[in-house]
Design an enzyme around this catalytic site. Structure first.
Site, PDB file in Angstrom:
ATOM      1  N   ARG A 182     -15.114  24.268  56.028  1.00 51.89           N
ATOM      2  CA  ARG A 182     -15.499  23.251  55.241  1.00 51.89           C
ATOM      3  C   ARG A 182     -14.428  22.909  54.608  1.00 51.89           C
ATOM      4  O   ARG A 182     -13.596  23.589  53.726  1.00 51.89           O
ATOM      5  CB  ARG A 182     -16.577  23.422  54.584  1.00 51.89           C
ATOM      6  N   GLN A 225     -21.395  30.696  54.906  1.00 51.11           N
ATOM      7  CA  GLN A 225     -20.140  30.368  54.547  1.00 51.11           C
ATOM      8  C   GLN A 225     -19.411  31.468  53.784  1.00 51.11           C
ATOM      9  O   GLN A 225     -19.915  31.981  52.859  1.00 51.11           O
ATOM     10  CB  GLN A 225     -20.305  29.180  53.444  1.00 51.11           C
ATOM     11  N   TYR A 273     -11.955  25.794  45.466  1.00 51.15           N
ATOM     12  CA  TYR A 273     -11.786  27.048  45.705  1.00 51.15           C
ATOM     13  C   TYR A 273     -10.528  27.508  46.356  1.00 51.15           C
ATOM     14  O   TYR A 273      -9.931  26.668  46.701  1.00 51.15           O
ATOM     15  CB  TYR A 273     -12.945  27.702  46.313  1.00 51.15           C
TER      16      TYR A 273
END
Length: 369
Positions: free
Chosen positions: A230, A100, A182
Site C-alpha cells: 500500500r 497489513q 509511516y
C-alpha cells in the site's frame, strides 16, 4: 453483470468479488496482542461477504507501533493472540483474510486518536522513535533517531519474521504498509528522507529500502501467499512524493514480483493540503493501473455501490476498497449486491434476514462447523 461482484485474482489468491475491506487501526490491543475487541470487530466484517478482509496495520516490532495499543506480530504471544481471533472467525466465515504489516517510524509513540493523537512523552508511556533522517513529523515533537545500517538490517528481518508468522496463521495475503507517512513511506519521500548514503537522495536510492523489505518478504513466504504494497500516491505537498514517483515505484515492485498495489495518499506531513471529495484518490490509482499489469486496489471516500461499480467500469481500479463505510455499515456489501442485482455469500444463519423484495441477493456456500 456487475463488475464489483465478478471474481478476482490477486497472485494465486482467488476472491469471490472485488470488494476489499481496507485495514483500519483500532488501537485496542494489549501489548501488541489482539483482544476480544478484534474478535468482535473482525468477526462482523468477516460476515460482510467482502472478497477480502485485511487486518489492521500490525507492527513488526514494539517500537514500530503507532500507539501503545496497536496490534503487533513480533513474538509468540502476539501470534498466539491473533491466532485465537482467527480460529473463531474461520469457524463461521470463508472470507479471505490478509494482514497489513508495518512500522510507524517517526509517527510512532502517539496517543490514540480519541485521546488527542499527540506524541507521547517518554515519561508518559512514550518511546524513542526512528526514521530515515532525524526530522520530526511536526514542530515541537522529539526528533527521531536516524537509522543505522545495522538498524535497517534488523527492521528488514523483523518484517520477514512477521511475514513468517502471518503465513503460519494461515493468512493468505500480506500488504506492506508504505503509505500514510509511516516508515517505508518516510524512506520514499524526499521531505522525510535526507540521507546521504545509498538509501537517500536520488529516487533510486529512496526506493532501495522499501524494495529490499519487499523482496525479503516475497522471498520468505510461499508463492501461494499474495504479497503487495500500500502506497501513498502523493504527499499533497509541492516538492514531495508524487504520483510520477509512485508509478516508478509500482513498476519496480511489479518487476520484483509484487502481486498488487493498493493506492492511497497523504499522511507524511501536517502541511499537506488535500482536495477531499468522493473517490478523490481514484485518479492516482487509474494512472498507476495504466502503467502496470498487476491488480490495483482503489480507495478513498468510496461510499455508494454505484460509485464502486463505476470505478471498475471506468478502469480506475481492479478492486475497490472501503474502510469507514464498512465501519458505519458492516453489511455494506450486502446492500451493494441488492443495488447492483448481484448475489453475495453470507452465513446461513442470516439467510432469513433478506427483506421480502430482495429475495435471492443473499446466498451461502458454507455450512457452520
Amino acid at each position: 453483470m456487475s463488475q464489483l461482484f465478478n471474481p478476482a485474482r490477486i497472485g494465486k489468491l482467488e476472491l469471490e468479488n472485488r470488494i476489499v475491506i481496507a485495514p483500519m487501526c483500532q488501537y485496542s490491543a494489549s501489548n501488541g496482542k489482539a483482544t476480544a475487541w478484534h474478535r468482535i470487530h473482525l468477526g462482523q466484517l468477516a460476515f460482510s461477504g467482502a472478497g477480502l478482509l485485511i487486518i489492521e496495520a500490525s507492527a513488526v516490532e514494539p517500537a514500530g507501533r503507532i500507539t501503545p495499543a496497536d496490534v503487533g506480530l513480533w513474538d509468540d504471544e502476539t501470534e498466539a493472540a491473533l491466532n485465537t481471533v482467527l480460529e473463531d472467525i474461520r469457524q463461521y466465515s470463508s472470507t479471505r483474510i490478509g494482514i497489513q504489516l508495518g512500522h510507524a517510524g517517526r509517527k510512532a509513540s502517539s496517543a490514540a486518536p480519541w485521546l488527542g493523537g499527540q506524541q507521547l512523552a517518554l515519561d508518559a508511556g512514550g518511546w524513542r522513535t526512528v526514521a530515515p533522517s532525524p526530522l520530526p513529523y511536526d514542530k515541537g515533537e522529539r526528533a527521531p533517531e536516524e537509522l543505522s545500517q545495522d538498524d535497517l538490517i534488523r527492521i528488514k528481518q523483523a518484517f520477514v519474521d512477521s511475514a513468517r508468522r502471518a503465513e503460519r496463521l494461515g493468512i493468505e495475503l500480506i500488504e506492506l504498509h508504505a503509505a500514510h507517512g509511516y516508515l517505508l513511506h518516510q524512506f520514499l519521500s524526499p521531505l522525510s528522507n535526507q540521507r546521504e548514503d545509498q538509501y537517500g537522495g536520488s529516487l533510486e536510492n529512496r526506493l532501495r529500502f522499501p524494495l529490499e523489505v519487499f523482496q525479503a518478504v516475497r522471498d520468505t513466504v510461499s508463492e501461494n501467499i499474495a504479497v503487495g504494497v500500500r502506497l501513498s500516491a502523493t504527499d499533497w505537498i509541492d516538492g514531495g512524493w508524487d504520483n510520477a514517483q509512485s508509478i516508478a515505484f509500482s513498476q519496480k515492485l511489479e518487476a520484483f514480483g509484487s502481486d498488487f498495489i493498493h493506492v492511497s495518499s497523504g499522511g507524511l506531513s501536517p502541511l499537506q493540503t488535500i482536495n477531499v471529495g468522493p473517490g478523490y484518490q481514484l485518479p492516482f490509482a487509474r494512472e498507476i493501473r495504466q502503467q502496470v499489469k498487476i491488480p490495483v486496489i482503489g480507495v478513498g471516500l468510496i461510499t455508494e455501490p454505484q460509485q464502486a461499480e463505476d470505478a471498475l467500469q471506468n478502469g480506475d481500479a481492479d478492486l475497490v476498497a472501503i474502510a469507514r463505510a464498512a465501519l458505519y455499515n458492516p453489511h455494506w456489501p450486502w446492500h451493494a449486491a441488492s443495488a447492483l442485482g448481484a448475489q453475495i455469500s453470507v452465513p446461513p444463519q442470516y439467510l432469513r434476514s433478506e427483506p421480502h423484495g430482495l429475495k435471492g441477493t443473499l446466498k451461502t456456500n458454507r455450512q457452520v462447523d
